[in-house]
Design a protein around this motif. Structure first.
Motif, PDB file in Angstrom:
ATOM      1  N   SER A 105       0.834  -1.204   0.000  1.00 44.37           N
ATOM      2  CA  SER A 105       0.000   0.000   0.000  1.00 44.37           C
ATOM      3  C   SER A 105       0.868   1.254   0.000  1.00 44.37           C
ATOM      4  O   SER A 105       2.014   1.248   0.420  1.00 44.37           O
ATOM      5  CB  SER A 105      -0.921   0.021   1.204  1.00 44.37           C
ATOM      6  OG  SER A 105      -0.203   0.447   2.319  1.00 44.37           O
ATOM      7  N   TYR A 106       0.266   2.297  -0.521  1.00 48.45           N
ATOM      8  CA  TYR A 106       0.866   3.626  -0.469  1.00 48.45           C
ATOM      9  C   TYR A 106       0.420   4.288   0.818  1.00 48.45           C
ATOM     10  O   TYR A 106      -0.683   4.032   1.299  1.00 48.45           O
ATOM     11  CB  TYR A 106       0.341   4.492  -1.616  1.00 48.45           C
ATOM     12  CG  TYR A 106       0.751   4.067  -2.996  1.00 48.45           C
ATOM     13  CD1 TYR A 106       2.086   3.968  -3.348  1.00 48.45           C
ATOM     14  CD2 TYR A 106      -0.203   3.803  -3.968  1.00 48.45           C
ATOM     15  CE1 TYR A 106       2.458   3.619  -4.640  1.00 48.45           C
ATOM     16  CE2 TYR A 106       0.157   3.453  -5.265  1.00 48.45           C
ATOM     17  CZ  TYR A 106       1.493   3.364  -5.594  1.00 48.45           C
ATOM     18  OH  TYR A 106       1.859   3.023  -6.856  1.00 48.45           O
ATOM     19  N   GLU A 129      -2.494   4.384  10.560  1.00 50.75           N
ATOM     20  CA  GLU A 129      -2.947   3.866   9.257  1.00 50.75           C
ATOM     21  C   GLU A 129      -2.157   2.609   8.894  1.00 50.75           C
ATOM     22  O   GLU A 129      -2.701   1.620   8.419  1.00 50.75           O
ATOM     23  CB  GLU A 129      -2.777   4.942   8.195  1.00 50.75           C
ATOM     24  CG  GLU A 129      -3.357   4.547   6.838  1.00 50.75           C
ATOM     25  CD  GLU A 129      -3.220   5.665   5.806  1.00 50.75           C
ATOM     26  OE1 GLU A 129      -3.758   6.752   6.019  1.00 50.75           O
ATOM     27  OE2 GLU A 129      -2.534   5.430   4.787  1.00 50.75           O
ATOM     28  N   ARG A 130      -0.853   2.650   9.146  1.00 52.10           N
ATOM     29  CA  ARG A 130       0.015   1.509   8.872  1.00 52.10           C
ATOM     30  C   ARG A 130      -0.455   0.259   9.604  1.00 52.10           C
ATOM     31  O   ARG A 130      -0.544  -0.811   9.064  1.00 52.10           O
ATOM     32  CB  ARG A 130       1.439   1.774   9.368  1.00 52.10           C
ATOM     33  CG  ARG A 130       2.388   2.636   8.628  1.00 52.10           C
ATOM     34  CD  ARG A 130       2.708   2.287   7.230  1.00 52.10           C
ATOM     35  NE  ARG A 130       1.615   2.504   6.340  1.00 52.10           N
ATOM     36  CZ  ARG A 130       1.161   1.615   5.502  1.00 52.10           C
ATOM     37  NH1 ARG A 130       1.653   0.419   5.446  1.00 52.10           N
ATOM     38  NH2 ARG A 130       0.172   1.895   4.686  1.00 52.10           N
ATOM     39  N   LYS A 131      -0.744   0.430  10.916  1.00 53.10           N
ATOM     40  CA  LYS A 131      -1.135  -0.726  11.731  1.00 53.10           C
ATOM     41  C   LYS A 131      -2.432  -1.318  11.191  1.00 53.10           C
ATOM     42  O   LYS A 131      -2.563  -2.531  11.082  1.00 53.10           O
ATOM     43  CB  LYS A 131      -1.268  -0.318  13.205  1.00 53.10           C
ATOM     44  CG  LYS A 131       0.097  -0.083  13.833  1.00 53.10           C
ATOM     45  CD  LYS A 131       0.025   0.088  15.336  1.00 53.10           C
ATOM     46  CE  LYS A 131       1.433   0.187  15.913  1.00 53.10           C
ATOM     47  NZ  LYS A 131       1.504   0.958  17.135  1.00 53.10           N
ATOM     48  N   ASP A 132      -3.390  -0.445  10.834  1.00 48.69           N
ATOM     49  CA  ASP A 132      -4.660  -0.944  10.281  1.00 48.69           C
ATOM     50  C   ASP A 132      -4.396  -1.719   9.001  1.00 48.69           C
ATOM     51  O   ASP A 132      -4.997  -2.755   8.744  1.00 48.69           O
ATOM     52  CB  ASP A 132      -5.604   0.223   9.952  1.00 48.69           C
ATOM     53  CG  ASP A 132      -6.101   0.914  11.213  1.00 48.69           C
ATOM     54  OD1 ASP A 132      -5.882   0.349  12.309  1.00 48.69           O
ATOM     55  OD2 ASP A 132      -6.680   2.007  11.098  1.00 48.69           O
ATOM     56  N   LEU A 133      -3.475  -1.206   8.172  1.00 54.68           N
ATOM     57  CA  LEU A 133      -3.215  -1.851   6.887  1.00 54.68           C
ATOM     58  C   LEU A 133      -2.536  -3.201   7.082  1.00 54.68           C
ATOM     59  O   LEU A 133      -2.839  -4.172   6.389  1.00 54.68           O
ATOM     60  CB  LEU A 133      -2.359  -0.933   5.996  1.00 54.68           C
ATOM     61  CG  LEU A 133      -3.124   0.269   5.430  1.00 54.68           C
ATOM     62  CD1 LEU A 133      -2.156   1.306   4.894  1.00 54.68           C
ATOM     63  CD2 LEU A 133      -4.079  -0.162   4.336  1.00 54.68           C
ATOM     64  N   ASP A 169      -4.804  -5.744   7.777  1.00 55.32           N
ATOM     65  CA  ASP A 169      -5.565  -6.089   6.572  1.00 55.32           C
ATOM     66  C   ASP A 169      -4.690  -6.810   5.530  1.00 55.32           C
ATOM     67  O   ASP A 169      -5.062  -6.922   4.368  1.00 55.32           O
ATOM     68  CB  ASP A 169      -6.147  -4.793   5.975  1.00 55.32           C
ATOM     69  CG  ASP A 169      -7.224  -5.072   4.947  1.00 55.32           C
ATOM     70  OD1 ASP A 169      -8.006  -6.011   5.152  1.00 55.32           O
ATOM     71  OD2 ASP A 169      -7.259  -4.357   3.918  1.00 55.32           O
ATOM     72  N   GLY A 170      -3.515  -7.270   5.906  1.00 58.06           N
ATOM     73  CA  GLY A 170      -2.698  -8.087   4.996  1.00 58.06           C
ATOM     74  C   GLY A 170      -1.583  -7.361   4.260  1.00 58.06           C
ATOM     75  O   GLY A 170      -0.907  -7.944   3.421  1.00 58.06           O
ATOM     76  N   VAL A 171      -1.374  -6.082   4.569  1.00 58.70           N
ATOM     77  CA  VAL A 171      -0.320  -5.341   3.860  1.00 58.70           C
ATOM     78  C   VAL A 171       1.061  -5.696   4.418  1.00 58.70           C
ATOM     79  O   VAL A 171       1.283  -5.672   5.627  1.00 58.70           O
ATOM     80  CB  VAL A 171      -0.572  -3.813   3.966  1.00 58.70           C
ATOM     81  CG1 VAL A 171       0.671  -3.028   3.578  1.00 58.70           C
ATOM     82  CG2 VAL A 171      -1.725  -3.426   3.061  1.00 58.70           C
ATOM     83  N   LYS A 172       1.985  -6.056   3.496  1.00 58.69           N
ATOM     84  CA  LYS A 172       3.342  -6.411   3.934  1.00 58.69           C
ATOM     85  C   LYS A 172       4.372  -5.357   3.528  1.00 58.69           C
ATOM     86  O   LYS A 172       5.463  -5.328   4.059  1.00 58.69           O
ATOM     87  CB  LYS A 172       3.747  -7.739   3.287  1.00 58.69           C
ATOM     88  CG  LYS A 172       2.902  -8.897   3.789  1.00 58.69           C
ATOM     89  CD  LYS A 172       3.360 -10.186   3.171  1.00 58.69           C
ATOM     90  CE  LYS A 172       2.495 -11.323   3.678  1.00 58.69           C
ATOM     91  NZ  LYS A 172       2.563 -12.473   2.801  1.00 58.69           N
ATOM     92  N   ASP A 189       9.302  -0.598  13.454  1.00 58.93           N
ATOM     93  CA  ASP A 189       8.918  -1.370  14.651  1.00 58.93           C
ATOM     94  C   ASP A 189       7.539  -2.017  14.531  1.00 58.93           C
ATOM     95  O   ASP A 189       7.115  -2.701  15.450  1.00 58.93           O
ATOM     96  CB  ASP A 189       8.914  -0.442  15.890  1.00 58.93           C
ATOM     97  CG  ASP A 189      10.331  -0.099  16.329  1.00 58.93           C
ATOM     98  OD1 ASP A 189      11.258  -0.844  15.947  1.00 58.93           O
ATOM     99  OD2 ASP A 189      10.507   0.921  17.029  1.00 58.93           O
ATOM    100  N   ILE A 190       6.823  -1.758  13.442  1.00 56.13           N
ATOM    101  CA  ILE A 190       5.466  -2.317  13.354  1.00 56.13           C
ATOM    102  C   ILE A 190       5.542  -3.809  13.034  1.00 56.13           C
ATOM    103  O   ILE A 190       6.105  -4.216  12.010  1.00 56.13           O
ATOM    104  CB  ILE A 190       4.623  -1.577  12.279  1.00 56.13           C
ATOM    105  CG1 ILE A 190       4.480  -0.097  12.651  1.00 56.13           C
ATOM    106  CG2 ILE A 190       3.256  -2.240  12.117  1.00 56.13           C
ATOM    107  CD1 ILE A 190       3.744   0.739  11.626  1.00 56.13           C
ATOM    108  N   ASP A 191       4.985  -4.636  13.925  1.00 52.81           N
ATOM    109  CA  ASP A 191       4.999  -6.091  13.711  1.00 52.81           C
ATOM    110  C   ASP A 191       4.166  -6.444  12.490  1.00 52.81           C
ATOM    111  O   ASP A 191       3.109  -5.867  12.260  1.00 52.81           O
ATOM    112  CB  ASP A 191       4.375  -6.809  14.927  1.00 52.81           C
ATOM    113  CG  ASP A 191       5.327  -6.786  16.109  1.00 52.81           C
ATOM    114  OD1 ASP A 191       6.547  -6.644  15.875  1.00 52.81           O
ATOM    115  OD2 ASP A 191       4.838  -6.871  17.253  1.00 52.81           O
ATOM    116  N   GLY A 192       4.655  -7.403  11.733  1.00 54.95           N
ATOM    117  CA  GLY A 192       3.865  -7.899  10.598  1.00 54.95           C
ATOM    118  C   GLY A 192       4.219  -7.202   9.293  1.00 54.95           C
ATOM    119  O   GLY A 192       3.995  -7.728   8.211  1.00 54.95           O
ATOM    120  N   LEU A 193       4.800  -5.997   9.388  1.00 51.82           N
ATOM    121  CA  LEU A 193       5.213  -5.299   8.169  1.00 51.82           C
ATOM    122  C   LEU A 193       6.564  -5.872   7.741  1.00 51.82           C
ATOM    123  O   LEU A 193       7.403  -6.179   8.596  1.00 51.82           O
ATOM    124  CB  LEU A 193       5.333  -3.800   8.464  1.00 51.82           C
ATOM    125  CG  LEU A 193       5.546  -2.903   7.258  1.00 51.82           C
ATOM    126  CD1 LEU A 193       4.318  -2.928   6.361  1.00 51.82           C
ATOM    127  CD2 LEU A 193       5.793  -1.465   7.696  1.00 51.82           C
TER     128      LEU A 193
END
Ligand code: 5AD
Ligand code: SF4
Length: 437
Positions: A150-151, A185-189, A192-195, A224-228
């Motif tokens: 995502s942008y 916004e990053r955490k929400d994304l 939602d599956g954004v890597k 530091d955002i987990d999952g990204l």
């Protein structure tokens, strides 16, 4: 239910604005059409960066007149983005394309559903172009092009006023979004599956949040955002690229080792007339520092050929710089006069044939550098984020390495959105061929 279709011209900011407009329209109950010919509402999100962008747009817009005349109030034509931000363009639309229903600019895309609802009431034309953005609108939905990428806007507008460039006039003054809004916004994304995230701004290096964070601070927080898994950004200005940001390439494991660093020209005289605020020497020093810190970093750039006053000697300095840096890729542009910019008034415009001859020589140098860089990947195993099927071969998958190299290889659709290991078996000028490991 009325169906919409958005055609997007230009850069990633426009692509992302279109994702937001699509998100807003889906939320408002409209449906997305598969193609322009199936749509009841056609939206053109326009670009003004060069003259051929304007010409192409008016050509495409003209083709819609027949449909509009036939379908009348059953069909809505909207023009938005950078072109309407210029008064002479909006005047042309009003005079020559009076059947266009809705016109708005870059600062109020969130108004689209309301403008459309107004138009649907009485079919009166809706023209709402703002001079600049008052405040940054948060919590806008977006219908993403990719599930896994995502942008995210981090700055809007540009204050640099390079003398050739229309952007400061079409995108307004530079404004930074708050770091909390970006991180939220990053955490929400990610949920939602954004890597992979691409941080967007005309000059991301000058990001300065209302609570004092700079761009390097922001990268560290996002890291530091987990999952990204991957962080990219676009575009950097050499004058604002800090040592602290260079450090981030070493400290932040998710930050991709790739930098797009527009140089525009290799001659100090031309850089000065372009108002770029750095010298050739400063730029080369930055490249040296980057490569010392991150030896395998990939580099790309933007270069303009035929800026007013560019002599053979100036152009040769650009060619020499390209050969010295050894870019992985470069976007090359013929200088295009933009109405209202300082360079429009420069008397020493370069004849078209000279521009084209230099352009061809530059493309040759850039391609030769790209070929060499790509050839060095043959035999290596790289991590590829799979984006989808290849545009040229629908049986092959395609994706990007950390360093933004395009890789094509055979595999099935279950891999889309994943990071996989691929062994590079061949190289081309613009891409690599590989096989799954
Ligand atoms: N003519 C040619 N190229 C331009 N660019 C911006 N304005 C112009 C112009 N008037 C190029 C710059 C910029 C890229 C997005 O477009 O190289 O970095
Ligand atoms: Fe245009 Fe220069 Fe701003 Fe880039 S930094 S958008 S080239 S004015």
């Amino acid at each position: 239910m009325r169906k919409f279709h958005i055609s997007t011209f230009g850069c990633q900011m426009n692509e992302h604005d279109s994702e937001i407009m699509a998100g807003l329209l889906l939320e408002a109950g409209y449906e997305m059409a598969k193609s322009r010919s199936e749509a009841d509402i056609v939206i053109f999100n326009t670009c003004s960066i060069r003259e051929n962008a304007d010409k192409r747009f008016f050509g495409t817009l003209g083709q819609l007149k027949k449909t509009k005349m036939a379908r009348k109030d059953d069909f809505t034509v909207c023009v938005c983005g950078c072109m309407p931000q210029q008064k002479h363009i909006t005047d042309t639309i009003k005079a020559k394309y009076p059947w266009v229903d809705i016109v708005f600019g870059t600062h109020n895309i969130e108004r689209l559903p309301a403008l459309l609802a107004n138009w649907e009431k009485d079919h009166s034309s809706q023209i709402e172009v703002l001079e600049d953005r008052e405040a940054i609108s948060e919590k806008l939905p977006a219908c993403r092009l990719y599930r896994h990428k995502s942008y995210v806007n981090i700055t809007y507008g540009c204050d640099n006023f390079c003398t050739y460039c229309i952007v400061p006039y079409t995108r307004g003054r530079e404004k930074s979004r708050s770091a909390q809004a970006i991180i939220g916004e990053r955490k929400d994304l990610v949920a939602d599956g954004v890597k992979e995230v691409m941080l967007l701004g005309q000059n991301v290096n000058s990001y300065s949040s209302p609570s004092g964070e700079n761009f390097a601070d922001l990268i560290r927080e996002i890291n530091d955002i987990d999952g990204l898994e991957r962080i990219r950004f676009m575009t950097s200005h050499p004058k604002d690229l800090s040592d602290d940001l260079i450090k981030c390439f070493l400290e932040c494991d998710k930050l991709c080792k790739y930098l797009h660093l527009p140089v525009q020209a290799g001659s100090n005289g031309i850089l000065k007339r372009m108002n770029r605020k750095y010298t050739r020497e400063h730029y080369l020093q930055l490249v040296k520092k980057l490569r010392e810190a991150v030896p395998d970093i990939t580099l790309s750039t933007d270069i303009i050929v035929g800026f007013p006053g560019e002599s053979d000697e100036d152009f040769k300095e650009t060619l020499d710089l390209v050969n010295e840096v050894g870019y992985d890729s470069a976007f090359t542009f013929l200088y295009s006069i933009r109405k209202g910019t300082p360079a429009e008034k420069y008397k020493d415009q370069i004849p078209e044939d000279v521009k084209h001859e230099r352009f061809d020589r530059l493309v040759e140098a850039v391609n030769s550098s790209a070929e060499k860089k790509n050839a060095a990947y043959v035999g290596r195993v790289v991590d590829v984020m799979v984006d989808g099927f290849s545009k040229n071969n629908h049986k092959a998958l395609s994706g990007r390495t950390d360093g933004f190299k395009l890789v094509n290889f055979e595999g099935d659709s279950s891999l889309i959105g994943q990071i996989v290991k691929v062994k590079i078996i061949a190289s081309n000028t613009f891409s690599l061929e590989g096989e799954l490991v």
